[in-house]
Scaffold this active site. Structure first.
Site, PDB file in Angstrom:
ATOM      1  N   ASP A   1       0.828  -1.205   0.000  1.00  0.00           N
ATOM      2  CA  ASP A   1       0.000   0.000   0.000  1.00  0.00           C
ATOM      3  C   ASP A   1       0.861   1.253   0.000  1.00  0.00           C
ATOM      4  O   ASP A   1       0.561   2.225  -0.674  1.00  0.00           O
ATOM      5  CB  ASP A   1      -0.963   0.010   1.203  1.00  0.00           C
ATOM      6  CG  ASP A   1      -0.242  -0.108   2.537  1.00  0.00           C
ATOM      7  OD1 ASP A   1       0.893  -0.615   2.566  1.00  0.00           O
ATOM      8  OD2 ASP A   1      -0.816   0.309   3.561  1.00  0.00           O
TER       9      ASP A   1
ATOM     10  N   ARG B   1       5.203   4.518   6.046  1.00  0.00           N
ATOM     11  CA  ARG B   1       4.771   4.423   7.443  1.00  0.00           C
ATOM     12  C   ARG B   1       4.887   2.978   7.956  1.00  0.00           C
ATOM     13  O   ARG B   1       5.303   2.080   7.222  1.00  0.00           O
ATOM     14  CB  ARG B   1       3.338   4.929   7.584  1.00  0.00           C
ATOM     15  CG  ARG B   1       2.309   4.063   6.904  1.00  0.00           C
ATOM     16  CD  ARG B   1       0.911   4.679   7.066  1.00  0.00           C
ATOM     17  NE  ARG B   1      -0.096   3.889   6.384  1.00  0.00           N
ATOM     18  CZ  ARG B   1      -1.107   4.399   5.709  1.00  0.00           C
ATOM     19  NH1 ARG B   1      -1.240   5.715   5.595  1.00  0.00           N
ATOM     20  NH2 ARG B   1      -1.984   3.614   5.144  1.00  0.00           N
ATOM     21  N   ASP B   2       4.478   2.766   9.191  1.00  0.00           N
ATOM     22  CA  ASP B   2       4.557   1.414   9.756  1.00  0.00           C
ATOM     23  C   ASP B   2       3.370   0.602   9.238  1.00  0.00           C
ATOM     24  O   ASP B   2       2.415   0.333   9.938  1.00  0.00           O
ATOM     25  CB  ASP B   2       4.530   1.482  11.290  1.00  0.00           C
ATOM     26  CG  ASP B   2       3.263   2.126  11.820  1.00  0.00           C
ATOM     27  OD1 ASP B   2       2.674   2.956  11.105  1.00  0.00           O
ATOM     28  OD2 ASP B   2       2.837   1.784  12.933  1.00  0.00           O
ATOM     29  N   GLU B   3       3.455   0.243   7.969  1.00  0.00           N
ATOM     30  CA  GLU B   3       2.408  -0.579   7.370  1.00  0.00           C
ATOM     31  C   GLU B   3       3.027  -1.383   6.233  1.00  0.00           C
ATOM     32  O   GLU B   3       3.352  -2.527   6.420  1.00  0.00           O
ATOM     33  CB  GLU B   3       1.234   0.286   6.896  1.00  0.00           C
ATOM     34  CG  GLU B   3       0.038  -0.562   6.494  1.00  0.00           C
ATOM     35  CD  GLU B   3      -1.289   0.171   6.637  1.00  0.00           C
ATOM     36  OE1 GLU B   3      -1.323   1.331   7.033  1.00  0.00           O
ATOM     37  OE2 GLU B   3      -2.316  -0.476   6.331  1.00  0.00           O
TER      38      GLU B   3
ATOM     39  N   ASP C   1      -5.937  -2.811  -2.899  1.00  0.00           N
ATOM     40  CA  ASP C   1      -5.109  -1.861  -3.647  1.00  0.00           C
ATOM     41  C   ASP C   1      -4.531  -2.553  -4.884  1.00  0.00           C
ATOM     42  O   ASP C   1      -4.485  -1.982  -5.971  1.00  0.00           O
ATOM     43  CB  ASP C   1      -3.966  -1.330  -2.777  1.00  0.00           C
ATOM     44  CG  ASP C   1      -4.429  -0.772  -1.435  1.00  0.00           C
ATOM     45  OD1 ASP C   1      -5.365  -1.346  -0.848  1.00  0.00           O
ATOM     46  OD2 ASP C   1      -3.864   0.228  -0.963  1.00  0.00           O
TER      47      ASP C   1
ATOM     48  N   TRP D   1     -11.630  -6.406  -1.771  1.00  0.00           N
ATOM     49  CA  TRP D   1     -10.251  -6.714  -1.360  1.00  0.00           C
ATOM     50  C   TRP D   1     -10.000  -8.204  -1.661  1.00  0.00           C
ATOM     51  O   TRP D   1      -9.100  -8.537  -2.416  1.00  0.00           O
ATOM     52  CB  TRP D   1     -10.048  -6.393   0.129  1.00  0.00           C
ATOM     53  CG  TRP D   1      -9.589  -4.982   0.343  1.00  0.00           C
ATOM     54  CD1 TRP D   1      -8.334  -4.585   0.694  1.00  0.00           C
ATOM     55  CD2 TRP D   1     -10.354  -3.771   0.195  1.00  0.00           C
ATOM     56  NE1 TRP D   1      -8.266  -3.211   0.775  1.00  0.00           N
ATOM     57  CE2 TRP D   1      -9.485  -2.691   0.473  1.00  0.00           C
ATOM     58  CE3 TRP D   1     -11.669  -3.481  -0.146  1.00  0.00           C
ATOM     59  CZ2 TRP D   1      -9.905  -1.361   0.423  1.00  0.00           C
ATOM     60  CZ3 TRP D   1     -12.087  -2.162  -0.202  1.00  0.00           C
ATOM     61  CH2 TRP D   1     -11.217  -1.123   0.074  1.00  0.00           C
TER      62      TRP D   1
ATOM     63  N   GLU E   1      -2.489   8.916  -1.043  1.00  0.00           N
ATOM     64  CA  GLU E   1      -3.485   7.974  -0.529  1.00  0.00           C
ATOM     65  C   GLU E   1      -4.880   8.597  -0.538  1.00  0.00           C
ATOM     66  O   GLU E   1      -5.861   7.934  -0.843  1.00  0.00           O
ATOM     67  CB  GLU E   1      -3.099   7.596   0.912  1.00  0.00           C
ATOM     68  CG  GLU E   1      -4.075   6.672   1.613  1.00  0.00           C
ATOM     69  CD  GLU E   1      -3.576   6.248   2.987  1.00  0.00           C
ATOM     70  OE1 GLU E   1      -2.768   6.995   3.584  1.00  0.00           O
ATOM     71  OE2 GLU E   1      -3.992   5.178   3.456  1.00  0.00           O
TER      72      GLU E   1
ATOM     73  N   HIS F   1       0.571   6.056  -2.422  1.00  0.00           N
ATOM     74  CA  HIS F   1      -0.395   4.958  -2.493  1.00  0.00           C
ATOM     75  C   HIS F   1      -0.849   4.893  -3.947  1.00  0.00           C
ATOM     76  O   HIS F   1      -1.291   5.898  -4.490  1.00  0.00           O
ATOM     77  CB  HIS F   1      -1.621   5.317  -1.643  1.00  0.00           C
ATOM     78  CG  HIS F   1      -1.758   4.533  -0.379  1.00  0.00           C
ATOM     79  ND1 HIS F   1      -0.858   4.616   0.644  1.00  0.00           N
ATOM     80  CD2 HIS F   1      -2.713   3.660   0.031  1.00  0.00           C
ATOM     81  CE1 HIS F   1      -1.271   3.832   1.640  1.00  0.00           C
ATOM     82  NE2 HIS F   1      -2.390   3.234   1.280  1.00  0.00           N
TER      83      HIS F   1
HETATM   84  C1  BGC Z   1      -4.159   0.776   3.682  1.00  0.00           C
HETATM   85  C2  BGC Z   1      -4.950   0.681   2.416  1.00  0.00           C
HETATM   86  C3  BGC Z   1      -5.914  -0.428   2.527  1.00  0.00           C
HETATM   87  C4  BGC Z   1      -6.827  -0.079   3.648  1.00  0.00           C
HETATM   88  C5  BGC Z   1      -7.959  -1.011   3.880  1.00  0.00           C
HETATM   89  C6  BGC Z   1      -5.090   1.061   4.798  1.00  0.00           C
HETATM   90  O1  BGC Z   1      -4.456   1.164   6.002  1.00  0.00           O
HETATM   91  O2  BGC Z   1      -3.157   1.723   3.589  1.00  0.00           O
HETATM   92  O3  BGC Z   1      -4.372   1.010   1.292  1.00  0.00           O
HETATM   93  O4  BGC Z   1      -6.562  -0.821   1.377  1.00  0.00           O
HETATM   94  O5  BGC Z   1      -6.137   0.145   4.849  1.00  0.00           O
HETATM   95  O6  BGC Z   1      -9.038  -0.298   3.946  1.00  0.00           O
END
Ligand code: BGC
Length: 916
Positions: free
Chosen positions: A500, A504-506, A513, A566, A771, A792
């Site tokens: 995504d 960041r911490d993800e 996506d 998703w 994003e 994003h």
């Molecule tokens: C992500 C998204 C993802 C979403 C789910 C977010 O935290 O960055 O890109 O699809 O969560 O809703």
């Protein structure tokens, strides 16, 4: 094809298409040879690898009528024309992609050298292509002699004193062994993998330019290895093999907050070098209990937190035979944390793909320097300094600046994203971290004694090395910037898996996506091998036992219930990859998972095929105050995935399944209409996305479709010609506008630069896709830092529309075997050049207004055919290379359709001029 890191980018421009072979002579020539969709791949396990090439010609209307492939076990044999592994003999077919190897069974370590020649439409035989090769990996489990090794002591010590550390960031371990070579070596292949990240060295050199080996998988199930040809690095006499092992995705910080050790606590390395000698004997040098380990300059190395390097602690000659390792310790052997399957990595490695130099250097507070690299990307900073012993230099990274010129880091959440370098103090020192990456445009540097020079910090963009497939330029600089922003956001997020965001911490493989963007991605770079890899993460390793697909793949970190739009990535992505590249084997591989998912959706729906009372759905994520009811998204996506699965069944010859899923699609469509579509065509929720989904997926027909189209355009108009769609609606919004004959409205949205629009972010200086539509606004400044990435790719899905319409490049058969070129001219543009390198060759559609006329320059790859739709009121208004249509070579007027002339073309380059 490796992207050489020599191109120093001007900010705001995606790199040009690198040349491959471009043959302009008579007849055909085959080139750009690939095996399993990669150039010269090493270490395959596929027993019948597939071979592909591109045919080119300077003549029009060229076709391949036959081919012959030779495969030999050595380059010399191939050169002599002695195909000891396979001679396909003349095959009277026009296939150029995925021709299955049908020679002798292939063994572990086997090298296969191959070439191809082709026959053209007149039966003329081409020269042989340039040779190419692939090699096989370790095909049997017992071929692996290497142990998993690690160095747990420093980590265990640190674990015992948690209070002393703000975060658990253990030092990175170094490993080494020595061996002697007494006789001439003909080939040396190194196979390497890790539970963690490994960088291998041989005799003082890094063995390759890959980053983050072995990539991210669900290590509890599977881990990939890579094979490297290291023949040139092996020396007679003493040799040293070394490795650095970092935590990476296996045990470093991953995903949200402060979560680490997701797969295990103790990283492991497995490496094995296969040496072949001139006398025909072989030997293996493998990780085993005799290897030694220690810690060195890398004090901390973590994707989210950054890297900390103390150059004073460098280990002299550690990867050379001259190293004295008497103070090193013996390694830990084995692991009981995970027992993954070992396989060769099917995708391209992460590499340095481009460099960025600072465009400006400011000093917002004394001693704090901020460098603007001009482009938001993912990667690292290469530091070049002259410092004192122990001088600490700190680098922090950000995508945007605060109003006072300092870096904005709030949106990084719990990612520390900080690199530290401690100088050795001996002349000029150059350093680049190896086991982290950041998403950034700005670098803050502190700890220098002087203002940084222009080469103190250079940005190094890292990305999975998917070959560039596109070129886009038009007369509107804003659209060129948009294409650049999409390209770089893809590069920043395609780091072994499609993520995504990179900052960041993800940084997770969000499925929604990916499905939203996969088609656009394929138009920017060749993502076939990249998605071949990720589809295993998603389907084989990520699908739940009941058939549901997850939110993210690899799974581990988030919900294993993706929810509508998703989870559907499990159907949409394999189908898209099949449609773009024509790879039926890949579709067949995922078909059962697709069908299981449809059964899962059917089972949880009501008997009327409507949503159950409770289910998880993210909705039309980040829309503009236009929430689409979740049951609309649920039902629309259920219908769409069902139809795609029916189409997949048709392609694979599963006629009963096709009939079953077509019938299910009809049932879901009827339920959708019954439950949500009113007599006057209004759809429940009445948002743009409601109408977009219904029209994109053919859920409304006839009068209702007309009404839906009208409501969609009305809503856009009522918002001052603005969109309101989030991730889900935006994917299809523009495509639907063109489908309903309102390309004019689509262009209007594309040219907008007021909120919300793509142009709005560009007006705020965006060099990447945000994003959120309102990531930053002049009125409110930054949006909620809890979720505000500036890289994003979802909204970048619009690139598909740009190629389909501005260039008008459309595929009419899987894998671009036939095309439609139908550029949609727009009053605001005076020219457009759009190219796409398909797996059959370059397709280009350039047009330019020239006084009262329009010129079209069109390139169609050899061995394909195209229909071309040109805007002309009469065929007499069109000339090709200065000749009347009737006299133009290889051009046939099919018919006039209103104000469009439909022409049939064979391959080649054509220059049309239309008077109008
Ligand atoms: C992500 C998204 C993802 C979403 C789910 C977010 O935290 O960055 O890109 O699809 O969560 O809703």
């Amino acid at each position: 094809m490796a992207c050489a890191c020599t191109w120093i980018a001007a900010a705001g421009s995606a790199p040009p298409l690198p040349p491959i072979n471009s043959y302009q002579g008579k007849g055909l020539r085959a080139g750009y040879l690939r095996c399993e969709h990669l150039v010269q791949p090493l270490g395959l396990e596929e027993p019948a690898p597939r071979l592909s090439w591109i045919v080119e010609s300077g003549e029009r209307g060229q076709r391949q009528t036959a081919y012959r492939i030779l495969v030999a076990s050595s380059a010399d044999l191939l050169d002599l024309g002695f195909a000891d592994l396979w001679d396909s003999t003349l095959v009277p077919k026009d296939d150029t992609i995925d021709v299955v190897y049908q020679g002798k069974p292939l063994k572990s370590h086997q090298r296969c050298y191959w070439k191809v020649k082709v026959w053209d439409k007149d039966g003329r035989e081409s020269q042989w292509s340039e040779p190419a090769m692939w090699s096989m990996g370790l095909l049997k489990a017992e071929d692996w002699k290497a142990d998993w090794i690690g160095y747990d002591k420093p980590r265990e010590k640190m674990r015992k004193e948690p209070a002393a550390h703000a975060m658990f960031l253990p030092p990175t371990a170094y490993f080494r062994t020595q061996f002697r070579v007494e006789k001439p070596v003909t080939h040396a292949t190194l196979y390497a993998t890790a539970l963690g990240l490994a960088e291998l060295h041989l005799n003082g050199k890094r063995i390759c330019d890959d980053f983050f080996t072995p990539g991210w998988t669900d290590y509890s199930k599977r881990v990939y290895y890579r094979a490297y040809d290291v023949t040139g690095l092996v020396q007679h006499g003493d040799n040293a093999l070394g490795a650095i092992l970092a935590d990476g995705w296996f045990s470093g910080y991953v995903g949200y907050g402060h979560r680490r050790d997701l797969y295990g606590k103790n990283p492991r390395l497995k490496a094995q070098m296969h040496l072949e000698f001139a006398d025909g004997s072989t030997t293996e040098i493998a990780t085993d209990p005799n290897w030694k380990a220690t810690t060195g300059p890398i004090q901390e190395a973590d994707f989210l937190q950054g890297e900390n390097y103390d150059a004073r602690q460098e280990l002299d000659n550690w990867d050379q035979p001259t190293c004295d390792d008497s103070a090193w310790e013996f390694v830990n052997v084995g692991t009981d944390e995970v027992h993954p399957l070992l396989q060769p990595h099917p995708g391209p490695p992460v590499r340095e793909i481009q460099e960025f130099r600072p465009q400006s250097i400011t000093e917002p507070t004394p001693g704090v320097y901020v460098l603007n690299l001009g482009q938001n990307f993912a990667g690292v900073a290469r530091l070049k300094v002259r410092g004192d012993t122990g001088q600490k230099i700190t680098l922090r990274f950000a995508e945007r600046l605060n109003p006072d010129g300092t870096i904005y880091t709030k949106n990084l959440r719990a990612a520390r994203a900080t690199d530290v370098y401690i100088c050795k103090g001996s002349g000029v020192e150059t350093w680049e971290p190896r086991f982290t990456f950041h998403g950034f445009q700005y670098v803050e540097i502190t700890g220098l004694r002087h203002k940084p020079a222009r080469d103190t910090v250079i940005g190094i963009a890292l990305s999975s090395d998917t070959p560039i497939a596109a070129e886009f330029a038009c007369s509107d600089p804003m659209l060129n910037q948009l294409r650049n922003n999409i390209y770089w956001t893809q590069r920043a997020n395609f780091i072994d898996i499609p993520t995504d965001c990179p900052q960041r911490d993800e940084r997770l493989g969000w499925t929604g996506d990916a499905q939203v963007y996969v088609r656009a991605a394929s138009l920017q770079t060749d993502v076939q091998a990249f998605f071949t890899k990720w589809l295993v993460d998603l389907d084989e390793d990520g699908q739940r036992a009941d058939g549901q697909f997850p939110c993210v793949a690899p799974v581990k970190v988030a919900n294993d219930d993706g929810g509508p739009a998703w989870a559907d990535a499990g159907v949409i992505c394999p189908w898209t990859i099949y449609s773009v590249y024509g790879d039926e084997r890949e579709l067949a591989k995922h078909y059962d998972a697709m069908a299981r998912f449809i059964e899962f959706c059917r089972n949880r729906s009501t008997p009327a095929m409507l949503p159950p009372a409770k289910y998880h759905c993210f909705g039309d994520w980040l829309n503009i105050q236009a929430d689409t009811p979740k049951d609309i998204i649920y039902t629309a996506y259920f219908a769409y995935s069902t139809r795609l699965t029916a189409q997949a069944a048709e392609v694979l010859g599963k006629t009963q399944d096709a009939a079953k899923y077509n019938a299910l699609f009809d049932k879901i469509r009827a339920a959708f209409n019954h439950a949500y579509v009113a007599e006057d065509g209004r759809i429940k929720g009445n948002t743009q996305t409601c109408y977009v989904l219904a029209l994109a997926f053919d859920l409304v027909e006839g009068e209702k479709a007309k009404q839906a189209a009208q409501y969609l355009v009305e809503d856009i108009k009522n918002r001052g010609w603005h969109l309101s769609t989030g991730f889900i609606g935006t994917k299809d919004l523009m495509l639907v506008l063109s489908k309903i004959g309102r390309t004019d409205v689509a262009y209007r949205l594309l040219h907008n630069d007021t909120f919300p629009s793509w142009g709005f972010s560009i007006r705020q200086g965006a060099t990447s896709i945000w994003e959120r539509w309102d990531g930053w606004t002049p009125e409110k400044g930054f949006q909620d830092p809890g979720m505000n990435s500036f890289a994003h790719y979802s909204f970048g899905a619009v690139y598909q529309w740009m190629v389909d319409n501005i260039g008008g490049i459309l595929r009419t058969a899987p894998g671009y075997k036939s095309l439609l070129i139908a550029p949609q001219l727009d009053d605001k543009l005076t020219f457009a050049n759009v190219s796409y390198r398909s797996n059959r060759g370059l397709i280009a559609s350039d047009w330019k207004r020239d006084g009262g006329k329009t010129r079209f320059h069109i390139t169609i790859p050899a061995n394909t055919t195209a229909l071309v739709a040109l805007p002309a009121t009469s065929a007499a208004d069109i000339t090709e290379s200065g000749r009347a249509l009737a006299k133009a070579e290889g051009v046939k007027l099919v018919r006039m359709e209103g104000a469009t002339a439909l022409l049939a073309l064979g391959s080649g380059e054509y220059s049309f001029k239309v008077a109008r």
